[in-house]
Motif scaffolding. Sequence first.
Motif, PDB file in Angstrom:
ATOM      1  N   SER A   1       0.831  -1.201   0.000  1.00  0.00           N
ATOM      2  CA  SER A   1       0.000   0.000   0.000  1.00  0.00           C
ATOM      3  C   SER A   1       0.867   1.252   0.000  1.00  0.00           C
ATOM      4  N   ALA A   2       1.947   1.227   0.796  1.00  0.00           N
ATOM      5  CA  ALA A   2       2.864   2.372   0.831  1.00  0.00           C
ATOM      6  C   ALA A   2       3.577   2.532  -0.508  1.00  0.00           C
ATOM      7  N   ARG A   3       3.963   1.418  -1.101  1.00  0.00           N
ATOM      8  CA  ARG A   3       4.586   1.475  -2.426  1.00  0.00           C
ATOM      9  C   ARG A   3       3.636   2.091  -3.442  1.00  0.00           C
ATOM     10  N   ASN A   4       2.383   1.714  -3.380  1.00  0.00           N
ATOM     11  CA  ASN A   4       1.394   2.256  -4.318  1.00  0.00           C
ATOM     12  C   ASN A   4       1.228   3.759  -4.127  1.00  0.00           C
ATOM     13  N   ALA A   5       1.220   4.197  -2.870  1.00  0.00           N
ATOM     14  CA  ALA A   5       1.099   5.628  -2.598  1.00  0.00           C
ATOM     15  C   ALA A   5       2.297   6.387  -3.153  1.00  0.00           C
ATOM     16  N   LEU A   6       3.474   5.780  -3.038  1.00  0.00           N
ATOM     17  CA  LEU A   6       4.679   6.410  -3.584  1.00  0.00           C
ATOM     18  C   LEU A   6       4.598   6.508  -5.101  1.00  0.00           C
ATOM     19  N   ALA A   7       4.150   5.444  -5.735  1.00  0.00           N
ATOM     20  CA  ALA A   7       4.064   5.440  -7.195  1.00  0.00           C
ATOM     21  C   ALA A   7       3.054   6.450  -7.709  1.00  0.00           C
ATOM     22  N   ALA A   8       2.044   6.751  -6.907  1.00  0.00           N
ATOM     23  CA  ALA A   8       0.984   7.645  -7.348  1.00  0.00           C
ATOM     24  C   ALA A   8       1.338   9.118  -7.159  1.00  0.00           C
ATOM     25  N   THR A   9       2.387   9.422  -6.403  1.00  0.00           N
ATOM     26  CA  THR A   9       2.741  10.818  -6.142  1.00  0.00           C
ATOM     27  C   THR A   9       3.578  11.386  -7.277  1.00  0.00           C
ATOM     28  N   GLU A  10       3.693  12.699  -7.319  1.00  0.00           N
ATOM     29  CA  GLU A  10       4.441  13.356  -8.399  1.00  0.00           C
ATOM     30  C   GLU A  10       5.926  13.033  -8.310  1.00  0.00           C
TER      31      GLU A  10
ATOM     32  N   ARG B   1       8.555  14.895  -8.663  1.00  0.00           N
ATOM     33  CA  ARG B   1       9.388  15.825  -7.890  1.00  0.00           C
ATOM     34  C   ARG B   1       9.326  15.515  -6.402  1.00  0.00           C
ATOM     35  N   TYR B   2       8.161  15.051  -5.937  1.00  0.00           N
ATOM     36  CA  TYR B   2       8.055  14.704  -4.525  1.00  0.00           C
ATOM     37  C   TYR B   2       8.805  13.401  -4.228  1.00  0.00           C
ATOM     38  N   ARG B   3       8.809  12.488  -5.179  1.00  0.00           N
ATOM     39  CA  ARG B   3       9.512  11.211  -4.962  1.00  0.00           C
ATOM     40  C   ARG B   3      11.017  11.413  -4.841  1.00  0.00           C
ATOM     41  N   GLU B   4      11.516  12.560  -5.312  1.00  0.00           N
ATOM     42  CA  GLU B   4      12.951  12.833  -5.255  1.00  0.00           C
ATOM     43  C   GLU B   4      13.359  13.571  -3.985  1.00  0.00           C
ATOM     44  N   TYR B   5      12.393  13.930  -3.131  1.00  0.00           N
ATOM     45  CA  TYR B   5      12.740  14.574  -1.872  1.00  0.00           C
ATOM     46  C   TYR B   5      13.574  13.604  -1.025  1.00  0.00           C
ATOM     47  N   PRO B   6      14.624  14.092  -0.376  1.00  0.00           N
ATOM     48  CA  PRO B   6      15.477  13.204   0.439  1.00  0.00           C
ATOM     49  C   PRO B   6      14.709  12.397   1.475  1.00  0.00           C
ATOM     50  N   SER B   7      13.708  13.010   2.129  1.00  0.00           N
ATOM     51  CA  SER B   7      12.965  12.278   3.152  1.00  0.00           C
ATOM     52  C   SER B   7      12.179  11.129   2.542  1.00  0.00           C
ATOM     53  N   VAL B   8      11.624  11.353   1.350  1.00  0.00           N
ATOM     54  CA  VAL B   8      10.859  10.308   0.679  1.00  0.00           C
ATOM     55  C   VAL B   8      11.789   9.203   0.201  1.00  0.00           C
TER      56      VAL B   8
END
Length: 378
Positions: free
Chosen positions: A121-130, A132-139
């Motif tokens: 579920s967390a992986r799916n949420a990550l895949a669905a986000t933009e 630029r947000y996936r490249e944030y260090p915290s993410v």
Amino acid sequence: MVSAFLDMDRRQTIAAAAVDASAELFPERGLGRLWEPVRDQCFQAGSDYLAATERFGNDHVLHQDPNGARLAFQNSVRQLVDAAQGVDAFYNAHRGHLEKATSTMSTIPVLAQQAKTVAQSARNALAATEQRYREYPSVVAASEELETAIAALDSARSRGRAESVRSDAERVREAASALEDAVKQAPDTQRRTEMTVSSVSTRLSAVRTRVDRLDPAYSALLREFNAASSADLVDNSSRSRTHIDQADIDLREAKQSLAAGNPEHALALMAEARSHLADAEACVDAVTNRLSTLREVRADPAKKEREVRFRLKDAQMFAVNQGLVAQWGSVLDAQIARLERASASLTGTHPDYWSYVVQLDSVEAFIGETVEKMRARP
């Protein structure tokens, strides 16, 4: 005899599985060691059962020595029953813990599967986000932690280590939750960073204004008081400006990072800038507060001494009321001499008021510590 063997074996199997679960999940209980003599009794009874079966399993031998067969079978039954009763006694003595261990062990495969579901579920949420947000260090860091936790869980499951599976499943759940939180917070990071940069810019301007008051205050210290009263503050002006300059550098780099689409790095720089600004303010406060304190003491040198003497008298009364004079009376009385030495040090055209203040503060702190010790007595 066969019925007794099957009954003993069933009981021993159930108990052994529970003990194995306890040994893996709760090794500190040490049930494996307590189980060993019970297990050995079962093994011996089973061995004797097999020996009797093998010896008298042939009809020809059985008919040749029916009495011997009957005696062997009876002995075996007695041993099997005794072993079964030993299993029951052991299990009943530790029933609550053994049932808990068995129940917990049975849930572990479910925990692992639930953890994998949460992770997906967390992986799916990550895949669905933009992107630029996936490249944030915290993410990125949260995603990497989740993948590491999943790999550890898979390894524990392949090795069949129940306790490792349980702990690794919990780690996966925590990592999945952290990733989901990072993904949710990412869109708001840009706005928070812009507000933080603006706030730090305003504070930087204010601290610069405060630092401008440091040099006049230090000059007043040198003019009005003994040089020793400000010797420890001689570098405060340069130190405060160094902190200001570094905060300014951090602020400029943060603005660049913000413009480049890396607000998280900008936030980290703002944290460093705030730390430098706090240090700069501390340098200013040390000088201005020193000037204010020394002027107050110079106006009425005896005021602070009177305050400390009052605290000393109060502590002495406390010792009397609590019946602690024998233990603490002389200790408190000795502070009178320290107060008199501090007062006697105010000599000359420019007395060292700061040394006077430091001595009185030391006496006051000692009195406070002594009172606390008296309060904390058995």
